[in-house]
Design an enzyme around this catalytic site. Structure first.
Site, short mmCIF file in Angstrom:
data_model
loop_
_atom_site.label_atom_id
_atom_site.label_comp_id
_atom_site.label_asym_id
_atom_site.label_seq_id
_atom_site.Cartn_x
_atom_site.Cartn_y
_atom_site.Cartn_z
N GLU A 155 -6.03 -7.82 5.11
CA GLU A 155 -6.90 -7.45 6.08
C GLU A 155 -8.39 -7.87 6.00
O GLU A 155 -8.98 -7.89 7.50
CB GLU A 155 -6.78 -5.70 5.83
CG GLU A 155 -5.42 -4.98 6.16
CD GLU A 155 -4.89 -4.98 4.74
OE1 GLU A 155 -3.89 -4.11 4.58
OE2 GLU A 155 -5.06 -5.84 3.81
N GLU A 194 0.89 -1.08 -0.15
CA GLU A 194 0.07 0.05 0.12
C GLU A 194 0.89 1.31 -0.26
O GLU A 194 0.57 2.38 -0.76
CB GLU A 194 -0.95 0.16 1.31
CG GLU A 194 -2.01 -0.94 1.20
CD GLU A 194 -2.47 -1.10 2.49
OE1 GLU A 194 -3.28 0.00 2.86
OE2 GLU A 194 -2.69 -2.21 3.18
#
Length: 302
Positions: free
Chosen positions: A251, A231
């Protein structure tokens, strides 16, 4: 919701698109690659008819519906937000999910760990060479898992380049078997007040600083890069990866969504539908796929 458009089916008109995309459900479209663009607009994730990842996506959405819906809604509205607004929206959704039952269930499922050796070493080595600033993650025994201390040291190191226009190049590296295997799971949910964590996250957001340094920055990746490990690099101008590099977003399995800026940085690189596929399938892709998608700009020789 699984949708399977057939050849010859009418595509959704503007009113149908508006109504469907307002629904708090995850829309999984199973179809051929030549799907009409209107179907893409109403889809949260696209998979081919013979793609085995559909089973993982359906299982993850079924077991973590709140996190999955939060991700879908966040990604749908991304094109209407600035980068800063996107980071605020992501952080707010992340904090809300930290207060939810799905994340609580994940935390409860983790075995209690005995206290380990003190982990007081530096997290980031900062080295300036003429006009180049090199930042190296130095927590190899934890696969450079990102904790609050590493976040703060990275922010401090990157702030040097923000303050000094003579630094024309910034490089990000990682010691050990992985550039960064994601956030430090031992710290997840350690703050009792998610609202306070939201404020701190925005005050010390690495992604926001990287976006300011984007034209000057190159990230050099290797090994398994999960969560924050991709990310954050996705914010920079150039991503160079070794052939052993893999990428994943785990996640959703924790009852959360990407929280290091991925709903902004990854969408800018690979688009909303591929970002959703990575997150909802929780599958890893290799460096060949990553380069084809635009997540990686160059594959190094070794």
């Amino acid at each position: 919701m699984v949708v399977t458009p057939l050849p010859g089916d009418p595509w959704p008109d503007e009113e149908a698109i508006r109504r469907v995309t307002s629904l708090p459900v995850v829309i999984i479209t199973v179809a051929a690659s030549d799907l009409h663009p209107a179907w893409q607009q109403v889809s949260d994730v696209l998979v081919g008819a013979d793609d085995p990842s559909i089973e993982d996506i359906v299982a993850n959405v079924s077991s973590r519906p709140r996190a999955s819906v939060a991700l879908a809604l966040l990604l749908r509205g991304g094109s209407r937000r600035t980068l800063e607004d996107g980071l605020v929206s992501e952080s707010a959704a992340y904090s809300a999910l930290q207060s939810g039952q799905e994340f609580a269930d994940w935390r409860a499922s983790r075995p209690t760990k005995e206290p380990g050796p003190t982990d007081d070493g530096p997290r980031v080595r900062v080295c300036r060479e003429a006009h180049t600033l090199v930042l190296t993650l130095t927590r190899p025994h934890k696969r450079n898992a990102l904790d609050a201390r590493m976040r703060d040291e990275l922010v401090d190191g990157l702030s040097i380049a923000l303050a000094d226009p003579d630094i024309t190049q910034v490089e990000l590296h990682g010691e050990g078997p992985s550039f960064c295997a994601g956030g430090d799971l031992d710290e997840f949910g350690s703050r009792l007040d998610p609202a306070s964590a939201h404020v701190v996250r925005l005050q010390r957001h690495i992604g926001r600083i990287l976006s300011e340094l984007e034209p000057r920055t190159t990230a050099y990746l290797h090994g398994p890069c999960a969560g924050a490990g991709i990310e954050l690099p996705a914010f920079v101008h150039r991503v160079v990866a070794r052939p052993d590099t893999t990428f994943s977003l785990p996640e959703i399995g924790l009852g959360l969504i990407p929280g290091a800026g991925g709903t902004v940085s990854l969408v800018n690189r690979i688009g909303r539908l591929r970002t959703a596929w990575l997150a909802l399938s929780t599958r890893a892709i290799d460096v060949v796929v990553a380069e084809n998608w635009g997540l990686v700009d160059e594959v190094s020789a070794d």
